[in-house]
Design a protein around this motif. Structure first.
Motif, PDB file in Angstrom:
ATOM      1  N   TRP A 128      -1.163   0.423  -5.069  1.00 33.93           N
ATOM      2  CA  TRP A 128      -1.394  -0.137  -3.464  1.00 33.93           C
ATOM      3  C   TRP A 128      -1.429   1.268  -2.589  1.00 33.93           C
ATOM      4  O   TRP A 128      -0.264   2.055  -2.927  1.00 33.93           O
ATOM      5  N   ASP A 129      -2.406   1.338  -1.760  1.00 29.68           N
ATOM      6  CA  ASP A 129      -2.619   2.266  -0.691  1.00 29.68           C
ATOM      7  C   ASP A 129      -1.865   1.855   0.319  1.00 29.68           C
ATOM      8  O   ASP A 129      -2.021   1.081   1.192  1.00 29.68           O
ATOM      9  N   ARG A 130      -0.707   2.499   0.660  1.00 22.34           N
ATOM     10  CA  ARG A 130       0.404   2.198   1.768  1.00 22.34           C
ATOM     11  C   ARG A 130      -0.338   2.008   2.755  1.00 22.34           C
ATOM     12  O   ARG A 130      -0.029   1.285   3.943  1.00 22.34           O
ATOM     13  N   ASN A 131      -1.248   2.748   3.441  1.00 26.44           N
ATOM     14  CA  ASN A 131      -1.981   2.854   4.615  1.00 26.44           C
ATOM     15  C   ASN A 131      -2.806   1.927   4.993  1.00 26.44           C
ATOM     16  O   ASN A 131      -3.172   1.190   6.163  1.00 26.44           O
ATOM     17  N   GLN A 132      -2.951   0.825   3.947  1.00 27.09           N
ATOM     18  CA  GLN A 132      -4.031  -0.335   4.006  1.00 27.09           C
ATOM     19  C   GLN A 132      -3.122  -1.734   3.998  1.00 27.09           C
ATOM     20  O   GLN A 132      -3.883  -2.776   4.157  1.00 27.09           O
ATOM     21  N   HIS A 133      -2.032  -1.772   4.185  1.00 19.61           N
ATOM     22  CA  HIS A 133      -1.322  -3.028   3.816  1.00 19.61           C
ATOM     23  C   HIS A 133      -0.132  -3.378   5.043  1.00 19.61           C
ATOM     24  O   HIS A 133       0.768  -4.158   4.714  1.00 19.61           O
ATOM     25  N   GLY A 134      -0.482  -2.854   6.191  1.00 21.12           N
ATOM     26  CA  GLY A 134       0.501  -3.174   7.096  1.00 21.12           C
ATOM     27  C   GLY A 134       1.896  -2.702   7.148  1.00 21.12           C
ATOM     28  O   GLY A 134       2.803  -3.143   8.062  1.00 21.12           O
ATOM     29  N   HIS A 135       2.151  -1.777   6.406  1.00 18.49           N
ATOM     30  CA  HIS A 135       3.490  -1.002   6.398  1.00 18.49           C
ATOM     31  C   HIS A 135       3.591  -0.237   8.102  1.00 18.49           C
ATOM     32  O   HIS A 135       2.657   0.164   8.425  1.00 18.49           O
ATOM     33  N   PRO A 136       4.691  -0.243   8.370  1.00 20.77           N
ATOM     34  CA  PRO A 136       5.150   0.834   9.306  1.00 20.77           C
ATOM     35  C   PRO A 136       4.407   2.105   9.099  1.00 20.77           C
ATOM     36  O   PRO A 136       4.413   2.580   8.294  1.00 20.77           O
ATOM     37  N   PRO A 137       3.993   3.002  10.260  1.00 18.88           N
ATOM     38  CA  PRO A 137       3.584   4.248  10.083  1.00 18.88           C
ATOM     39  C   PRO A 137       4.414   5.300   9.238  1.00 18.88           C
ATOM     40  O   PRO A 137       5.459   5.284   9.669  1.00 18.88           O
ATOM     41  N   HIS A 138       3.822   6.271   8.817  1.00 20.26           N
ATOM     42  CA  HIS A 138       4.779   7.060   7.816  1.00 20.26           C
ATOM     43  C   HIS A 138       3.825   8.459   8.037  1.00 20.26           C
ATOM     44  O   HIS A 138       2.822   8.365   7.944  1.00 20.26           O
ATOM     45  N   PRO A 139       4.491   9.718   8.056  1.00 19.39           N
ATOM     46  CA  PRO A 139       3.838  10.923   8.177  1.00 19.39           C
ATOM     47  C   PRO A 139       3.008  11.246   6.989  1.00 19.39           C
ATOM     48  O   PRO A 139       1.920  11.891   7.062  1.00 19.39           O
ATOM     49  N   PHE A 140       3.476  10.767   5.906  1.00 19.19           N
ATOM     50  CA  PHE A 140       2.609  10.999   4.580  1.00 19.19           C
ATOM     51  C   PHE A 140       1.662  10.065   3.890  1.00 19.19           C
ATOM     52  O   PHE A 140       2.337   8.843   4.087  1.00 19.19           O
ATOM     53  N   HIS A 141       0.913  10.319   3.340  1.00 18.68           N
ATOM     54  CA  HIS A 141      -0.142   9.414   2.533  1.00 18.68           C
ATOM     55  C   HIS A 141       0.722   8.982   1.420  1.00 18.68           C
ATOM     56  O   HIS A 141       1.075   9.936   0.428  1.00 18.68           O
ATOM     57  N   ILE A 142       0.899   7.572   1.097  1.00 15.23           N
ATOM     58  CA  ILE A 142       1.596   7.189  -0.161  1.00 15.23           C
ATOM     59  C   ILE A 142       0.916   6.136  -1.047  1.00 15.23           C
ATOM     60  O   ILE A 142       0.297   5.139  -0.262  1.00 15.23           O
ATOM     61  N   TYR A 143       1.046   6.245  -2.213  1.00 16.42           N
ATOM     62  CA  TYR A 143       0.533   5.337  -3.199  1.00 16.42           C
ATOM     63  C   TYR A 143       1.605   4.542  -3.671  1.00 16.42           C
ATOM     64  O   TYR A 143       2.714   5.209  -3.942  1.00 16.42           O
ATOM     65  N   LYS A 144       1.713   3.291  -3.740  1.00 19.40           N
ATOM     66  CA  LYS A 144       2.681   2.298  -4.193  1.00 19.40           C
ATOM     67  C   LYS A 144       2.389   1.791  -5.536  1.00 19.40           C
ATOM     68  O   LYS A 144       1.553   1.041  -5.643  1.00 19.40           O
ATOM     69  N   LEU A 145       3.262   2.147  -6.630  1.00 20.07           N
ATOM     70  CA  LEU A 145       2.977   1.343  -7.803  1.00 20.07           C
ATOM     71  C   LEU A 145       4.311   0.365  -8.339  1.00 20.07           C
ATOM     72  O   LEU A 145       5.180   0.543  -7.984  1.00 20.07           O
ATOM     73  N   ILE A 146       3.694  -0.643  -8.575  1.00 20.41           N
ATOM     74  CA  ILE A 146       4.569  -1.813  -8.966  1.00 20.41           C
ATOM     75  C   ILE A 146       4.609  -2.195 -10.356  1.00 20.41           C
ATOM     76  O   ILE A 146       3.556  -2.568 -10.773  1.00 20.41           O
ATOM     77  N   PHE A 147       5.466  -2.045 -11.143  1.00 18.18           N
ATOM     78  CA  PHE A 147       5.546  -2.382 -12.431  1.00 18.18           C
ATOM     79  C   PHE A 147       6.458  -3.746 -12.728  1.00 18.18           C
ATOM     80  O   PHE A 147       7.615  -4.059 -12.166  1.00 18.18           O
ATOM     81  N   LEU A 148       6.092  -4.675 -13.902  1.00 20.38           N
ATOM     82  CA  LEU A 148       6.739  -5.788 -14.161  1.00 20.38           C
ATOM     83  C   LEU A 148       7.786  -5.079 -15.198  1.00 20.38           C
ATOM     84  O   LEU A 148       7.467  -4.256 -15.874  1.00 20.38           O
ATOM     85  N   CYS A 149       8.993  -5.353 -14.957  1.00 21.28           N
ATOM     86  CA  CYS A 149      10.026  -4.610 -15.765  1.00 21.28           C
ATOM     87  C   CYS A 149      10.921  -5.851 -16.666  1.00 21.28           C
ATOM     88  O   CYS A 149      11.130  -6.815 -15.944  1.00 21.28           O
TER      89      CYS A 149
END
Length: 202
Positions: A128-149
């Motif tokens: 997930w590209d954090r910038n594209q999904h309605g998160h509150p603003p953050h100073p840095f660009h972040i990718y979010k990975l979600i794993f099934l565990c």
């Protein structure tokens, strides 16, 4: 372009330029660009531009997005969640991927540190590209990975990193830490895990 995304882009250009430039005039221009990025970002957060610029100046090398690795753990139809100290909201366990970690190892390590459970990441559910999904603003660009565990062992235990831990039904989740996770990411990850469909990818 969104002002936060614009400031992130300007900061990244300045950081990469400062990494590779040897001409003193170019270095001065990139430092000015970084200062403008810090001013723009500070305006969005109502923060001190000098503090933002100090944070930016600590970033070195070619600028790339940061990586946040999270774990989806289901027990008896309920999701494992942790309550964060800084905002009191709940999220899937996880955190930054450290240098030397594989992304799945980072998710496994964070689960152990935050909950006391030993798990194995079995499947990537989404990037997930954090910038594209309605998160509150953050100073840095972040990718979010979600794993099934899957659980391997251990016992639930609150760590110094969290206020509480627990399992929750997907249709009765506690207030979320929106800086870390948003409802769409949980809903989509659960659907992909249940259906065995392709991972989400922005």
């Amino acid at each position: 372009m969104d002002p936060i995304a614009l400031a992130q882009k300007l900061q990244a250009l300045a950081q990469s330029g400062l990494t590779f430039s040897q001409d003193q005039f170019d270095i001065e221009r990139y430092e000015q660009l970084r200062a403008l990025a810090a001013q723009l970002m500070a305006e969005q957060f109502s923060a001190d531009p000098l503090q933002v610029q100090s944070s930016f100046s600590q970033q070195q090398g070619y600028a790339t997005p940061k990586i946040d690795s999270r774990a989806l753990i289901v027990r008896d139809g309920k999701l494992l969640m942790v309550r964060e100290m800084d905002d009191g909201g709940w999220c899937l366990p996880g955190g930054w991927v450290d240098v030397g970690d594989a992304p799945r190892q980072a998710a496994e390590r964070e689960v152990l540190e935050e909950t006391g459970l030993q798990v194995r990441a079995t499947r990537l559910l989404g990037v997930w590209d954090r910038n594209q999904h309605g998160h509150p603003p953050h100073p840095f660009h972040i990718y979010k990975l979600i794993f099934l565990c899957e659980e391997l062992g251990g016992e639930l235990a609150i760590s110094h990193e969290s206020l509480d831990i627990g399992f929750f039904a997907a249709d009765d989740l506690p207030p979320l830490s929106l800086t870390r996770i948003v409802p769409l990411q949980i809903e989509t990850s659960l659907r992909i895990a249940r259906e065995g469909s392709e991972p989400w990818c922005d």
